[in-house]
Design a protein around this motif. Sequence first.
Motif, PDB file in Angstrom:
ATOM      1  N   GLU A 181       4.379   7.080   2.049  1.00  0.00           N
ATOM      2  CA  GLU A 181       4.440   5.918   2.976  1.00  0.00           C
ATOM      3  C   GLU A 181       4.017   4.668   2.349  1.00  0.00           C
ATOM      4  OE1 GLU A 181       0.907   5.155   6.335  1.00  0.00           O
ATOM      5  OE2 GLU A 181       2.255   6.977   6.816  1.00  0.00           O
ATOM      6  N   ILE A 182       4.798   3.614   2.821  1.00  0.00           N
ATOM      7  CA  ILE A 182       4.624   2.296   2.341  1.00  0.00           C
ATOM      8  C   ILE A 182       4.517   1.270   3.283  1.00  0.00           C
ATOM      9  CG2 ILE A 182       5.698   0.363   0.577  1.00  0.00           C
ATOM     10  CD1 ILE A 182       7.508   2.420  -0.399  1.00  0.00           C
ATOM     11  N   ASP A 183       3.443   0.753   2.966  1.00  0.00           N
ATOM     12  CA  ASP A 183       2.974  -0.534   3.994  1.00  0.00           C
ATOM     13  C   ASP A 183       3.346  -1.738   3.287  1.00  0.00           C
ATOM     14  OD1 ASP A 183       1.947  -2.235   5.638  1.00  0.00           O
ATOM     15  OD2 ASP A 183      -0.046  -1.604   5.757  1.00  0.00           O
ATOM     16  N   PHE A 184       4.230  -2.476   3.498  1.00  0.00           N
ATOM     17  CA  PHE A 184       5.057  -3.714   2.917  1.00  0.00           C
ATOM     18  C   PHE A 184       4.111  -5.003   3.200  1.00  0.00           C
ATOM     19  CE2 PHE A 184       8.669  -1.150   2.913  1.00  0.00           C
ATOM     20  CZ  PHE A 184       8.805  -1.103   1.446  1.00  0.00           C
ATOM     21  N   LEU A 185       3.120  -4.875   4.241  1.00  0.00           N
ATOM     22  CA  LEU A 185       2.075  -5.976   4.654  1.00  0.00           C
ATOM     23  C   LEU A 185       0.606  -5.305   4.604  1.00  0.00           C
ATOM     24  CD1 LEU A 185       4.274  -7.981   7.175  1.00  0.00           C
ATOM     25  CD2 LEU A 185       3.877  -8.480   4.844  1.00  0.00           C
ATOM     26  N   PHE A 203      -2.908   3.499  -2.468  1.00  0.00           N
ATOM     27  CA  PHE A 203      -3.221   2.597  -3.564  1.00  0.00           C
ATOM     28  C   PHE A 203      -2.685   1.166  -3.191  1.00  0.00           C
ATOM     29  CE2 PHE A 203      -3.242   6.557  -5.634  1.00  0.00           C
ATOM     30  CZ  PHE A 203      -4.517   6.283  -6.378  1.00  0.00           C
ATOM     31  N   THR A 204      -3.389   0.283  -3.139  1.00  0.00           N
ATOM     32  CA  THR A 204      -2.794  -1.040  -2.594  1.00  0.00           C
ATOM     33  C   THR A 204      -2.910  -1.994  -3.865  1.00  0.00           C
ATOM     34  OG1 THR A 204      -3.967  -0.884  -0.511  1.00  0.00           O
ATOM     35  CG2 THR A 204      -3.113  -3.256  -1.350  1.00  0.00           C
ATOM     36  N   LEU A 205      -1.757  -2.052  -4.335  1.00  0.00           N
ATOM     37  CA  LEU A 205      -1.335  -2.715  -5.794  1.00  0.00           C
ATOM     38  C   LEU A 205       0.087  -3.303  -5.701  1.00  0.00           C
ATOM     39  CD1 LEU A 205      -2.898   0.104  -7.899  1.00  0.00           C
ATOM     40  CD2 LEU A 205      -3.781  -2.225  -7.714  1.00  0.00           C
ATOM     41  N   ARG A 244       0.809  -1.327  -0.003  1.00  0.00           N
ATOM     42  CA  ARG A 244       0.062  -0.117  -0.059  1.00  0.00           C
ATOM     43  C   ARG A 244       0.878   1.221   0.055  1.00  0.00           C
ATOM     44  NH1 ARG A 244      -2.891  -0.811   4.435  1.00  0.00           N
ATOM     45  NH2 ARG A 244      -4.415  -1.733   3.170  1.00  0.00           N
ATOM     46  N   VAL A 245       0.677   2.159  -0.996  1.00  0.00           N
ATOM     47  CA  VAL A 245       1.534   3.377  -1.162  1.00  0.00           C
ATOM     48  C   VAL A 245       0.460   4.562  -0.934  1.00  0.00           C
ATOM     49  CG1 VAL A 245       2.937   4.652  -2.697  1.00  0.00           C
ATOM     50  CG2 VAL A 245       3.273   2.306  -2.823  1.00  0.00           C
ATOM     51  N   THR A 246       0.889   5.357   0.022  1.00  0.00           N
ATOM     52  CA  THR A 246       0.133   6.566   0.228  1.00  0.00           C
ATOM     53  C   THR A 246       1.094   7.717   0.137  1.00  0.00           C
ATOM     54  OG1 THR A 246      -0.822   5.075   1.878  1.00  0.00           O
ATOM     55  CG2 THR A 246      -1.296   7.591   2.248  1.00  0.00           C
ATOM     56  N   TRP A 262       1.345  12.465  -6.073  1.00  0.00           N
ATOM     57  CA  TRP A 262       2.453  13.164  -5.349  1.00  0.00           C
ATOM     58  C   TRP A 262       2.803  14.550  -5.746  1.00  0.00           C
ATOM     59  CZ3 TRP A 262       7.436  14.209  -7.065  1.00  0.00           C
ATOM     60  CH2 TRP A 262       8.531  14.200  -6.160  1.00  0.00           C
ATOM     61  N   GLN A 263       3.251  15.329  -4.877  1.00  0.00           N
ATOM     62  CA  GLN A 263       3.786  16.634  -5.231  1.00  0.00           C
ATOM     63  C   GLN A 263       5.373  16.713  -4.670  1.00  0.00           C
ATOM     64  OE1 GLN A 263       2.296  19.179  -6.868  1.00  0.00           O
ATOM     65  NE2 GLN A 263       0.636  18.091  -7.122  1.00  0.00           N
ATOM     66  N   PRO A 264       6.206  17.528  -5.334  1.00  0.00           N
ATOM     67  CA  PRO A 264       7.509  17.502  -4.761  1.00  0.00           C
ATOM     68  C   PRO A 264       7.893  17.984  -3.339  1.00  0.00           C
ATOM     69  CG  PRO A 264       7.207  18.322  -7.112  1.00  0.00           C
ATOM     70  CD  PRO A 264       5.883  18.253  -6.568  1.00  0.00           C
ATOM     71  N   GLY A 265       8.350  17.106  -2.747  1.00  0.00           N
ATOM     72  CA  GLY A 265       8.634  17.461  -1.358  1.00  0.00           C
ATOM     73  C   GLY A 265       7.869  16.659  -0.456  1.00  0.00           C
ATOM     74  N   ALA A 266       6.633  16.190  -1.037  1.00  0.00           N
ATOM     75  CA  ALA A 266       5.805  15.354  -0.204  1.00  0.00           C
ATOM     76  C   ALA A 266       6.272  13.745   0.302  1.00  0.00           C
ATOM     77  CB  ALA A 266       4.347  15.098  -0.884  1.00  0.00           C
TER      78      ALA A 266
END
Length: 412
Positions: A275-279, A245-247, A237-239, A268-272
């Motif tokens: 966050e990644i959820d690997f599970l 988005f969970t893909l 999940r990438v936020t 996404w905007q530059p500087g933002a």
Amino acid sequence: MTRTDTDVIATDVIATDVIATDVIILGAGASGLFCAMTAAARGRRVTLVDHARATGRKVRIAGGGKCNFTNLEMHAKHYVGGNPHFPKSALARLTPWDMVSLVSENAIAWEEREHGQLFCLHSADDVADLLERRCRAAGCRFLLGQRVEGVKHDGTAFVVTVAPAQDPGSPVRLHAASLVVATGSPAWPQVGATDIGHRIARQFGHAVTPPRPVLAPLAMPPQWPLHGLAGIALPARVTTCGVSFTLSLLFTHRGISGPAALQASCHWQPGAPVEIDFLPGENLDEMLRAPEHGKLLARTLLGRLMPDRLAERLVPPGISGRRIAELSKTARAALHGAVHVHTAVPAGTEGMRKAEAAAGGVRVDRISSRSMESALRPGLFFTGEVLDVTGQLGGYNLHWAWASGKAAGEVA
């Protein structure tokens, strides 16, 4: 006369031939072809101009050559731009099932994949060839391999001067009551994409939101601790910027790609931070509390849930060699954060050459959402990706090209 892509498209060029037509369409891609097909069906004399020698170049390579031509989950929420409501009218008048009918009636086999995506079974060429065939049968004139040298309105009609793109020769001047700018965005310059449509828009007084690459891999800074894992793929999940988005996520030599990262790049905007959820969908805390896992090393447990190389990188220093039962509350919290809330600030995207689309474009506040016609210059239309309307991954950009092209073709 020769011009660079940064020149303003406004000039007086002496033409040796003059062609009178009803509708001039700049761009013989997805949007331009659909617009031409629609306008010609109404009896309009249509002339398409493109600097490429073949039609539908992006269509032919879309979806890995299989053309993700629409999505059954069509909704304006799948688009980004300055006005989230702008796509609604055109999308309502060309539904995914309209596209299914079009391809099916022409014996083009298709299949549904995950998330409502529809692809050609054989080749993307089938769709591009169908549209070109329909246009030619309706009498459309194609001027391919032609570079636009001048665009203006003489008070009565639009005047477009074109000349051979590769082997300059005698220019041709086109006259028409309607001009459709369907030139796309600067994404994929390696297949000929430019910003000519944005320059034409500015010439006629329209504001343009600076384009930025989207549906593009995200490049991570040099100090990112997960560099060196290129080739690893897993669900995640990438936020970013309030959108998740969970893909599938793919590690690259420069950062992250795969559907999860490409979708996130639209927001996404530059500087933002990202966050990644690997599970995603798992609860590592519960697994750490399970008695049967107490004797396992932390990296061993993670290795059962994800690729080993990634597991080894995610375990915080000082924890990897310890058994789970020995971990303090603080250590468990650190492990949870590393796995479920991995946070980094990308250095940027990998640019227009790697981007499947570009966000930004001609602002829609002076464009009719029903017809794509300019409120500043009657008879001037903008369609497809040249507008500040960009779809997420999954067939949305192609469908917007069809829908906006059809909307303009019904009026031009």
